[in-house]
Design an enzyme around this catalytic site. Structure first.
Site, short mmCIF file in Angstrom:
data_model
loop_
_atom_site.label_atom_id
_atom_site.label_comp_id
_atom_site.label_asym_id
_atom_site.label_seq_id
_atom_site.Cartn_x
_atom_site.Cartn_y
_atom_site.Cartn_z
N GLY A 218 0.82 -1.22 0.00
CA GLY A 218 0.00 0.00 0.00
C GLY A 218 0.84 1.26 0.00
O GLY A 218 0.38 2.32 -0.39
N TYR A 225 -8.99 -1.40 -4.57
CA TYR A 225 -10.17 -1.07 -3.75
C TYR A 225 -11.42 -1.41 -4.55
O TYR A 225 -11.68 -0.79 -5.59
CB TYR A 225 -10.18 0.42 -3.40
N HIS A 236 -8.72 11.08 7.21
CA HIS A 236 -7.35 10.67 7.57
C HIS A 236 -6.30 11.42 6.75
O HIS A 236 -6.62 12.08 5.75
CB HIS A 236 -7.16 9.16 7.35
N GLU A 238 -2.36 10.35 5.09
CA GLU A 238 -1.64 9.13 4.72
C GLU A 238 -0.61 8.78 5.79
O GLU A 238 -0.16 9.65 6.55
CB GLU A 238 -0.94 9.32 3.37
N HIS A 324 -8.43 13.95 4.17
CA HIS A 324 -9.42 13.61 3.16
C HIS A 324 -10.32 12.46 3.64
O HIS A 324 -9.94 11.71 4.54
CB HIS A 324 -8.77 13.30 1.81
N SER A 336 -4.55 2.27 -5.80
CA SER A 336 -3.94 3.39 -5.10
C SER A 336 -2.59 3.00 -4.51
O SER A 336 -2.35 1.83 -4.19
CB SER A 336 -4.93 3.80 -4.00
C1 AKG Z 1 -6.45 7.37 -0.90
O1 AKG Z 1 -6.36 6.81 -2.01
O2 AKG Z 1 -5.54 8.07 -0.41
C2 AKG Z 1 -7.67 7.22 -0.10
O3 AKG Z 1 -7.70 7.65 1.02
C3 AKG Z 1 -8.88 6.59 -0.71
C4 AKG Z 1 -9.07 5.22 -0.27
C5 AKG Z 1 -10.30 4.63 -0.89
O4 AKG Z 1 -10.52 4.80 -2.09
O5 AKG Z 1 -11.02 3.98 -0.15
#
Ligand code: AKG
Length: 374
Positions: A218, A225, A236, A238, A324, A336
């Site tokens: 990750g 996802y 949150h 990152e 976000h 992601s």
């Molecule tokens: C990200 O990609 O940084 C997210 O926080 C989104 C996670 C998601 O799509 O559930």
């Protein structure tokens, strides 16, 4: 070459670069950094020349490889715009055919120009649908995925082009969030990009995280996802205050919210007031990804909250200190990963870590810096 936003949507800068401007991911990110460091997130609509290189629909082999392992059921409690999300893992695995069938149990409401909820022609009757679900994962053949390619995408996708329909769904989400228990196939290791995609391939991006001594799922390895209606991601930042990039390969959009960095302290203090117990126990409680408050409530408390709809074949990038959150409007598949620019090294060195989650990610920034410099 222009690195200016094409326009703003819900105060989020939207870039529509031509292919020459777009193709060098690293240069592009350095050039647009100043925008994201203000708005928390940005959207990038890739040029047609790039989109044409990404198989759509993905090949049968690629679809066959998608494994949605131990998805989470989200138990959501709360009211009046303040919610706690408890994620409970389901000991089950799905392939993408089964995941699409499951999406029929998580129907969108009708209303404001809704597409009727009747199943579209390619969908099998309920009985057959039960057969698909109980079928053992290994008994699906490549031919099944070849057939699935004809109907792989979200049904009634066109409804999301209707602005009023999307607004209706967003407001319905906030009113009914605690009525059901959404399912989310989050954090499954994997990629849908073929190796032939050399630019903006989320599973092999140029980033200083390449200099990490090990693979961190990750963080420098991409996650898939698999979304369904109402599947949510709580407020949150990152891990280690990194950047993240998120691409929707296909399916329904994601709704995103972000806090402009200028308001991040105000936001954090507001969240502390809403969740006093949790914040007393852990100053980094937002890293638990359990707390949701509505954009309306934030705005009525003087905290700006940007918002944007992220559609298939588009990118969203999140920035250090840009809180976000968001949710999915239905069946979709996104990919992601985290990344970093050299200017992040000082940010990462100062980032705080939650110590109450055993598997919280920690990066040795000093070691990374020295690997990168030499
Ligand atoms: C990200 O990609 O940084 C997210 O926080 C989104 C996670 C998601 O799509 O559930």
């Amino acid at each position: 070459m222009s690195y200016e936003p094409d326009h703003y949507e819900g105060s989020v800068p939207v870039f529509k670069p031509d292919y020459e401007t777009f193709r060098d991911f690293y240069k592009f990110m350095c050039e647009v950094n100043k925008y994201g460091m203000k708005s928390g997130i940005i959207k990038i609509v890739p040029p047609e020349q790039w989109v044409d290189k990404v198989a759509f629909p993905p090949s049968a082999e690629t679809l066959q490889k998608i494994k949605i392992k131990t998805p989470i059921q989200q138990h959501i409690s709360g009211s009046k715009g303040v919610f706690v999300v408890q994620n409970v893992e389901k000991p089950k695995s799905y392939n993408v055919i089964q995941w699409k069938h499951l999406s029929h149990d998580y129907k969108l409401p009708e209303g404001r120009h809704s597409a009727k909820n009747e199943d579209s022609s390619g969908i099998e009757p309920h009985q057959q649908s039960n057969k698909v679900r109980s079928k053992c994962l290994d008994s699906f053949t490549l031919d099944d995925f070849e057939k699935f390619r004809e109907n792989f995408n979200c049904d009634h996708l066109e409804q999301f082009d209707d602005e009023q329909r999307v607004e209706f769904l967003e407001s319905y989400y906030w009113k009914t969030l605690n009525f059901t228990e959404p399912m989310y196939g989050a954090d499954s290791l994997g990629s849908l990009f073929e190796d032939s995609v050399k630019e903006w391939n989320i599973s092999s991006l140029p980033s200083i995280l390449e200099y990490l001594d090990e693979k961190v799922p990750g963080v420098n390895e991409s996650y898939l996802y698999a979304g369904l209606w109402k599947a949510s991601f709580a407020w949150h930042l990152e891990d280690q205050d990194l950047y993240s990039i998120n691409y929707i390969h296909f399916g329904a959009p994601k709704q995103w919210y972000s806090i402009p960095q200028e308001d991040s302290e105000k936001f954090y203090n507001f969240m502390k007031e809403q969740f006093p117990e949790e914040s007393k126990n852990c100053s980094e409680f937002l890293r638990h990804k359990m707390f949701l408050v509505s954009p309306k409530l934030l705005q009525s408390n003087g905290i700006r909250c940007n918002h944007i709809v992220h559609r298939q074949q588009e990118f969203i990038v999140t920035y250090p200190f840009g809180y976000h959150a968001g949710f999915n409007y239905g069946y979709n598949l996104a990919e992601s990963v985290n990344f970093a620019l050299p200017s992040w090294l000082d940010i990462g060195a100062k980032a705080k870590k939650c110590l109450c989650i055993d598997d919280a990610v920690g990066i040795n920034v000093q070691k990374l810096r020295s690997n990168y410099m030499h």
